[in-house]
Each structure stands twice: as C-alpha cells, then as structure tokens.
Design a protein around this motif. Structure first.
Motif, PDB file in Angstrom:
ATOM      1  N   GLU A  28      10.639   0.110  16.917  1.00 14.49           N
ATOM      2  CA  GLU A  28      10.482   1.485  16.464  1.00 14.49           C
ATOM      3  C   GLU A  28      10.774   1.570  14.980  1.00 14.49           C
ATOM      4  OE1 GLU A  28      12.902   3.956  18.880  1.00 14.49           O
ATOM      5  OE2 GLU A  28      11.933   3.357  20.750  1.00 14.49           O
ATOM      6  N   LYS A  29       9.889   2.230  14.240  1.00 19.15           N
ATOM      7  CA  LYS A  29      10.043   2.267  12.793  1.00 19.15           C
ATOM      8  C   LYS A  29      10.020   3.698  12.292  1.00 19.15           C
ATOM      9  CE  LYS A  29       5.071   1.612  11.771  1.00 19.15           C
ATOM     10  NZ  LYS A  29       4.592   1.748  13.141  1.00 19.15           N
ATOM     11  N   ARG A  30      10.301   3.847  11.012  1.00 15.65           N
ATOM     12  CA  ARG A  30      10.317   5.151  10.370  1.00 15.65           C
ATOM     13  C   ARG A  30       9.169   5.243   9.374  1.00 15.65           C
ATOM     14  NH1 ARG A  30      16.779   6.188   8.970  1.00 15.65           N
ATOM     15  NH2 ARG A  30      17.491   6.305  11.139  1.00 15.65           N
ATOM     16  N   VAL A  31       8.365   6.281   9.513  1.00 11.15           N
ATOM     17  CA  VAL A  31       7.212   6.478   8.640  1.00 11.15           C
ATOM     18  C   VAL A  31       7.241   7.906   8.108  1.00 11.15           C
ATOM     19  CG1 VAL A  31       4.699   6.351   8.430  1.00 11.15           C
ATOM     20  CG2 VAL A  31       5.886   4.850  10.055  1.00 11.15           C
ATOM     21  N   ALA A  32       6.989   8.073   6.824  1.00 10.78           N
ATOM     22  CA  ALA A  32       7.035   9.402   6.222  1.00 10.78           C
ATOM     23  C   ALA A  32       5.809   9.659   5.367  1.00 10.78           C
ATOM     24  CB  ALA A  32       8.302   9.564   5.377  1.00 10.78           C
ATOM     25  N   LEU A  33       5.353  10.897   5.392  1.00  9.89           N
ATOM     26  CA  LEU A  33       4.333  11.391   4.471  1.00  9.89           C
ATOM     27  C   LEU A  33       4.920  12.599   3.754  1.00  9.89           C
ATOM     28  CD1 LEU A  33       1.510  11.752   3.228  1.00  9.89           C
ATOM     29  CD2 LEU A  33       0.864  13.039   5.293  1.00  9.89           C
ATOM     30  N   VAL A  34       4.936  12.563   2.423  1.00 13.53           N
ATOM     31  CA  VAL A  34       5.395  13.701   1.638  1.00 13.53           C
ATOM     32  C   VAL A  34       4.253  14.143   0.735  1.00 13.53           C
ATOM     33  CG1 VAL A  34       7.805  13.019   1.740  1.00 13.53           C
ATOM     34  CG2 VAL A  34       6.423  12.246  -0.148  1.00 13.53           C
ATOM     35  N   VAL A  35       4.018  15.453   0.702  1.00  9.11           N
ATOM     36  CA  VAL A  35       2.899  16.026  -0.036  1.00  9.11           C
ATOM     37  C   VAL A  35       3.428  17.075  -1.003  1.00  9.11           C
ATOM     38  CG1 VAL A  35       0.717  17.289   0.130  1.00  9.11           C
ATOM     39  CG2 VAL A  35       1.351  15.647   1.922  1.00  9.11           C
ATOM     40  N   PHE A  85      -1.843   8.766   7.665  1.00  3.69           N
ATOM     41  CA  PHE A  85      -0.555   8.969   8.335  1.00  3.69           C
ATOM     42  C   PHE A  85      -0.701   8.697   9.835  1.00  3.69           C
ATOM     43  CE2 PHE A  85       2.990  12.220   9.324  1.00  3.69           C
ATOM     44  CZ  PHE A  85       3.975  11.267   9.130  1.00  3.69           C
ATOM     45  N   ASP A  86      -1.781   9.208  10.441  1.00  2.00           N
ATOM     46  CA  ASP A  86      -2.050   8.931  11.853  1.00  2.00           C
ATOM     47  C   ASP A  86      -2.068   7.433  12.119  1.00  2.00           C
ATOM     48  OD1 ASP A  86      -2.302  11.610  12.441  1.00  2.00           O
ATOM     49  OD2 ASP A  86      -4.485  11.617  12.435  1.00  2.00           O
ATOM     50  N   ASN A  87      -2.755   6.705  11.250  1.00  2.00           N
ATOM     51  CA  ASN A  87      -2.905   5.265  11.460  1.00  2.00           C
ATOM     52  C   ASN A  87      -1.606   4.497  11.245  1.00  2.00           C
ATOM     53  OD1 ASN A  87      -5.650   5.594  11.990  1.00  2.00           O
ATOM     54  ND2 ASN A  87      -6.237   5.302   9.852  1.00  2.00           N
ATOM     55  N   ALA A  88      -0.680   5.104  10.520  1.00  2.00           N
ATOM     56  CA  ALA A  88       0.565   4.404  10.195  1.00  2.00           C
ATOM     57  C   ALA A  88       1.612   4.527  11.288  1.00  2.00           C
ATOM     58  CB  ALA A  88       1.139   4.930   8.876  1.00  2.00           C
ATOM     59  N   VAL A  89       1.541   5.598  12.114  1.00  2.00           N
ATOM     60  CA  VAL A  89       2.565   5.800  13.143  1.00  2.00           C
ATOM     61  C   VAL A  89       2.079   5.267  14.478  1.00  2.00           C
ATOM     62  CG1 VAL A  89       3.583   7.787  11.979  1.00  2.00           C
ATOM     63  CG2 VAL A  89       1.737   8.138  13.627  1.00  2.00           C
ATOM     64  N   GLU A  90       3.048   4.897  15.306  1.00  2.00           N
ATOM     65  CA  GLU A  90       2.767   4.342  16.618  1.00  2.00           C
ATOM     66  C   GLU A  90       3.740   4.926  17.627  1.00  2.00           C
ATOM     67  OE1 GLU A  90       2.782   0.124  14.885  1.00  2.00           O
ATOM     68  OE2 GLU A  90       1.376  -0.032  16.558  1.00  2.00           O
ATOM     69  N   PRO A  91       3.463   4.744  18.924  1.00  2.00           N
ATOM     70  CA  PRO A  91       4.371   5.278  19.947  1.00  2.00           C
ATOM     71  C   PRO A  91       5.810   4.800  19.732  1.00  2.00           C
ATOM     72  CG  PRO A  91       2.326   4.552  20.957  1.00  2.00           C
ATOM     73  CD  PRO A  91       2.256   4.135  19.518  1.00  2.00           C
ATOM     74  N   GLY A  92       6.731   5.745  19.858  1.00  2.00           N
ATOM     75  CA  GLY A  92       8.151   5.428  19.718  1.00  2.00           C
ATOM     76  C   GLY A  92       8.693   5.558  18.318  1.00  2.00           C
ATOM     77  N   ASP A  93       7.825   5.775  17.306  1.00  2.00           N
ATOM     78  CA  ASP A  93       8.277   5.848  15.915  1.00  2.00           C
ATOM     79  C   ASP A  93       8.978   7.174  15.623  1.00  2.00           C
ATOM     80  OD1 ASP A  93       7.250   3.375  15.377  1.00  2.00           O
ATOM     81  OD2 ASP A  93       5.476   4.076  14.303  1.00  2.00           O
ATOM     82  N   THR A  94       9.668   7.187  14.484  1.00  2.00           N
ATOM     83  CA  THR A  94      10.172   8.424  13.892  1.00  2.00           C
ATOM     84  C   THR A  94       9.250   8.776  12.732  1.00  2.00           C
ATOM     85  OG1 THR A  94      12.484   8.042  14.504  1.00  2.00           O
ATOM     86  CG2 THR A  94      12.077   9.494  12.631  1.00  2.00           C
ATOM     87  N   ALA A  95       8.636   9.968  12.809  1.00  2.00           N
ATOM     88  CA  ALA A  95       7.702  10.415  11.780  1.00  2.00           C
ATOM     89  C   ALA A  95       8.308  11.588  11.028  1.00  2.00           C
ATOM     90  CB  ALA A  95       6.366  10.818  12.397  1.00  2.00           C
TER      91      ALA A  95
END
Length: 499
Positions: A28-35, A85-95
């Motif tokens: 499980e990983k952490r992925v962020a998008l800031v705009v 962003f969709d492509n970067a996250v996967e099941p179980g991640d923290t977005a």
C-alpha cells in the motif's frame, strides 16, 4: 502547465514516472495530486493558489507521498491530470487530493474551476457546470479505484468569481457546499464553512506566500502523532482565531467517514507501529510541536453525516454519527423547537441503552432549507446543533445517480413479444439524474438518442402513461450499447447488453 515533483524534464520522463507510480505487486502506497490555479482568463485571477499547491506538494513529499503538482489547469489539462492520478493509484492505497483556486457551488454540488472557465451571468449555471470539474466525481473515481483512504482538501472558498459590477451573477455563493454524504474511507476538509470566504492574507503587510488556511494546515500535517481529525481540529481552531484578529469569520470544516484513525506522520504514543512500506521514502525531520490550546467540547466531535433518499412518500433522511448517542433531535431552519427522533426497540451495545432512531421523514414537497441536528453524548452533554444543507433538487439528482451507478446491469432488458423489444424502464424511473441517454444497436458506439419524459420532482420515479419505455428492434439484433450523460455533465462508461 502540469509540473511533477521529480527531475524528469520531458514527456517521456513523465510517462516513466507514471509507470513507476502505477507499478503492480506493490505494498500500500501514498499518492497525492495537488492543483493550484491562479491564472484565470475570464474571471478574477488569484495570487497564492499556485504557491499553496507547491507548499502542499513539498509537505506531502515529506510524509512519504508520491506527489504530482499541477498548475494553472485548463479544462482539458485538468482532465488529463486526473486521468494520470487515476492511473497512479491502486486498490488499498492512500490518495490525497488538494485543490487551491476558484470553486463554485451550484444546487448543492461543488465545482472546481479550471483557468479557462468562461464568464457566466444569471441563468448560465449549465455553462459553468460543463466547463468545470465536479468535486464529487473525484471521490467517485477514487472509489472506483478501490483506494483504502481518500483525503480531499479544498482551499477554494474565496468569493463568487462571476460577480460583476452592474450585472447579475450566476446563481451561487462564495462558499462551497458541505460534503455530508461521503462514502466510507473518505475524509474531506474545506478551508471555510458554508457561506464563508477564505482569507488569502491577514493584512496588506502579510507577506506570507500562502493563504491563511494552507500555511496552517501544512504545518499541522507535519505534527508527529496527530490523526487526521486532530489535524483538522487544530487547523480549524488556529485559522478561526487568526481570522478573528481582522474581524473576519472563517472556520474550516471537515467531514469524516473514516473507519480507522489515520496518522500521516507517525502513530500516537502507545500505539503499535504499522508495517513499513515496501519502498520507503527519504525521511525528513518534522517541524517541532506547536502548543495548541485545548478545544472546547463542541469542537471535539465531528459533524453528523446525512444521507437523503427519495421515495414515493417523500424523503428519508438518515443521520450517521460516529460517537455513541443517548438521543438525537432536529429542526428545520434556525428557529423553532427541536424534535426528538425517538428510539428503536434495540439496545446500543456501546451504551447498553435503547438506540436513538437515526432517521427522519420529510414530505416530498419539503423546500430547500438547513437542517439543524444535535445529539446527547454518553456523558449527557448536548453536542451541536450542526447545520446540514438540504437542497431537494441536488439531493434527488445525487440519490438517483447513486442508484443508477449501483444498478448499471439493469439499465436495459430484452423481451420478445410480437418481435424483439429492448426496455429502458429502469432509466426512465431515475431520469431526474440524466440529461441524455444514447444507445447503439449492434455497435459499441451509442449514436441514437432515446426520448425521455421530463423529470417530475413531485413524483420523480413515476413513468407517465403516454411514455413508451422500449424500442422495437430487428429480430437479428444481438447487442445494444448505452451511454448516459448525467445532469452534472459527466458521462458514464459505455455499457453493452447482449440478448
């Protein structure tokens, strides 16, 4: 322009970075998008939104997130960024999604404005909807990706960007609408409460590069041992106190539908350490702790969440309250007596007392208003009242849209009766959430528009007697594809139905 927090200067490098983020067989990983959007072309420009995005990007990097920073997004660029962003996250991640820029509320729905949003006047709400990004849609996309934790932060409650001297503005307010109907695993924070505006600065001498909210929230995220609720509470207290020094009311709000406590910078003392990620990021020392005054009891609880469901008899409103309660009461509007919801004939295992009824009924013609909800906690103290916005039009659209999403396999059905018929009765029953239905006969490209009767808010699920809820097809037809355009302008996936 989209700027990634990496040192890959070319589009090829960006693609490599995306592939790295979306690599399979991961912990499980952490992925962020800031705009951050400053450079608006048709509405007033902003000064600090891009800086806010950069500050949040740097902060989240320190917390172990793989971060994408996007600046001054047009509508087309915003769509591409969200797809990445969709492509970067996967099941179980923290977005984690952060937005700074203009935001606008229409009929209870929040829209994030890209830099090329057109100027709009009275009666042109649809123009704004079509040119903007629906905040709820971001949540849906993350839910579809099955992330474990979704955190959304909006520093976008500045003013009505469509106001012009001598003209009447498009209907809406300066603040964003509260997100009271969140799915499980979602936590949202707004820089200001309903009908409030957020401060960029405290005075003309305030040279801080960030808004009052972002400068505070970013520091609180780095406090070790604080869960998300504590971060939001401390931010709310400090921002409201700073705003009061310049006679301004700004009280950030948050809405919590988390199952577990979420700690972004270490667990609280006494709690076991979680397993470390498979790909540890570089550790950067957190800022020293800040002494925060103890919050009053009313700030120590989270606001109730309300779910509105429309049926033939009217509205059912179901309240979700995380804390055990000994009683719930409510009223419509800011005046009048509170009414008790009553009790169910079951015991709450947490209190060993009868469980309060968590739902109320409203008539089908109930007007738009603010519900005031309060409850008694286990210590006998009254908490609230908490305001919950009730917008019948928006609630009906949202409720029917949710049903359509959950029942996509029932949109069409085949029947052989004096030939081959395809029925779309289900779509007619929930047409209030639909702007257009297109179908394709023996093709995956929907190219035919189905005629739908107008929405009747008084009896939204009934089908008029003169409506024809089916198509006559050639006996040789093998499949029908269907695509919905929803009232908010978003488009469904194309669904195919075979005989």
């Amino acid at each position: 322009m989209t700027r990634w927090l990496s040192r890959l200067p070319t589009l090829t490098g960006i693609a490599i970075a995306l592939l790295a983020l979306a690599a399979p067989a991961h912990a499980e990983k952490r992925v962020a998008l800031v705009v951050g959007n400053n450079d608006y072309k048709n509405v007033p420009k902003l000064q600090k939104a891009v800086n806010d995005a950069r500050t949040m990007g740097a902060t989240l990097k320190q917390l172990g997130f793989s971060v994408m920073v996007a600046e001054n997004q047009t509508r087309a660029a915003f769509s591409q960024t969200l797809l990445a962003f969709d492509n970067a996250v996967e099941p179980g991640d923290t977005a984690f999604f952060f937005y700074a820029g203009h935001g606008f509320e229409i009929a209870g729905q929040n829209f994030l404005l890209p830099t090329d949003v057109p100027a709009a006047g009275e009666g042109q709400e649809e123009l704004v909807r079509d040119a903007s990004v629906l905040a709820d849609r971001i949540i849906e996309r993350l839910q579809n990706k099955k992330v474990r934790t979704s955190i959304l932060v909006f520093d976008a409650c500045r003013n009505n960007p469509f106001e012009r001297s001598g003209t009447r503005a498009v209907a809406g307010g300066g603040g964003l609408a509260p997100m009271t109907q969140l799915p499980e695993g979602v936590f949202s924070v707004f820089s200001a409460g309903p009908r409030q505006t957020a401060l960029d600065r405290l005075s003309n001498n305030d040279d801080n590069p960030n808004s009052v909210f972002t400068r505070t929230f970013a520091k609180e995220l780095l406090q070790p041992g604080e869960n998300l609720v504590q971060v939001a509470q401390h931010t709310r207290r400090m921002v409201s106190e700073m705003a009061e020094t310049v006679s301004h009311k700004q009280i950030p709000v948050y809405f919590d539908q988390m199952v577990d406590d979420v700690f972004l910078n270490g667990l609280a003392k006494g709690q076991p350490e979680a397993a470390k990620p498979a790909e540890p990021t570089q550790k950067i020392a957190a800022l020293p702790p800040v002494l925060v005054p103890r919050l009053p009891q009313n700030d120590s609880v989270n606001a109730p969440i309300a779910m509105f469901s429309r049926h033939n008899g009217g509205w059912t409103v179901t309240f979700s309250i995380a804390d055990p309660t000994l009683g719930i009461s409510w009223r419509m509007g800011d005046a009048g007596e509170f009414r008790e919801t009553g009790f169910m004939d079951i015991l709450d295992p947490r209190t060993r007392k009868r469980m309060p009824n968590q739902s109320i009924e409203l008539p089908g013609d109930a007007p738009a208003a603010t519900l005031q909800v309060r409850y008694i906690d286990t210590s006998g103290e009254m908490q609230g009242p908490f305001p919950i916005k009730f917008d019948p039009e928006a609630a009906l659209i949202r409720d029917q849209r949710k049903i359509l999403d959950m029942t996509a396999t029932s949109w069409l059905s085949f029947r052989e009766f004096n030939g081959l018929l395809v029925y779309y009765t289900h779509l007619m029953s929930y047409r209030c959430a639909i702007r257009e239905v297109r179908v394709g006969i023996d093709t995956t490209v929907p190219d035919k528009v189905l005629k739908m009767p107008p929405c009747d808010p008084r009896d939204p699920s009934s089908i008029p007697g003169d409506a024809q809820p089916y198509l006559k097809l050639s006996p040789s037809t093998q499949s029908v594809s269907v695509e919905l355009t929803y009232r908010d302008g978003s488009v469904s996936e194309i669904k195919s139905f075979r005989r």
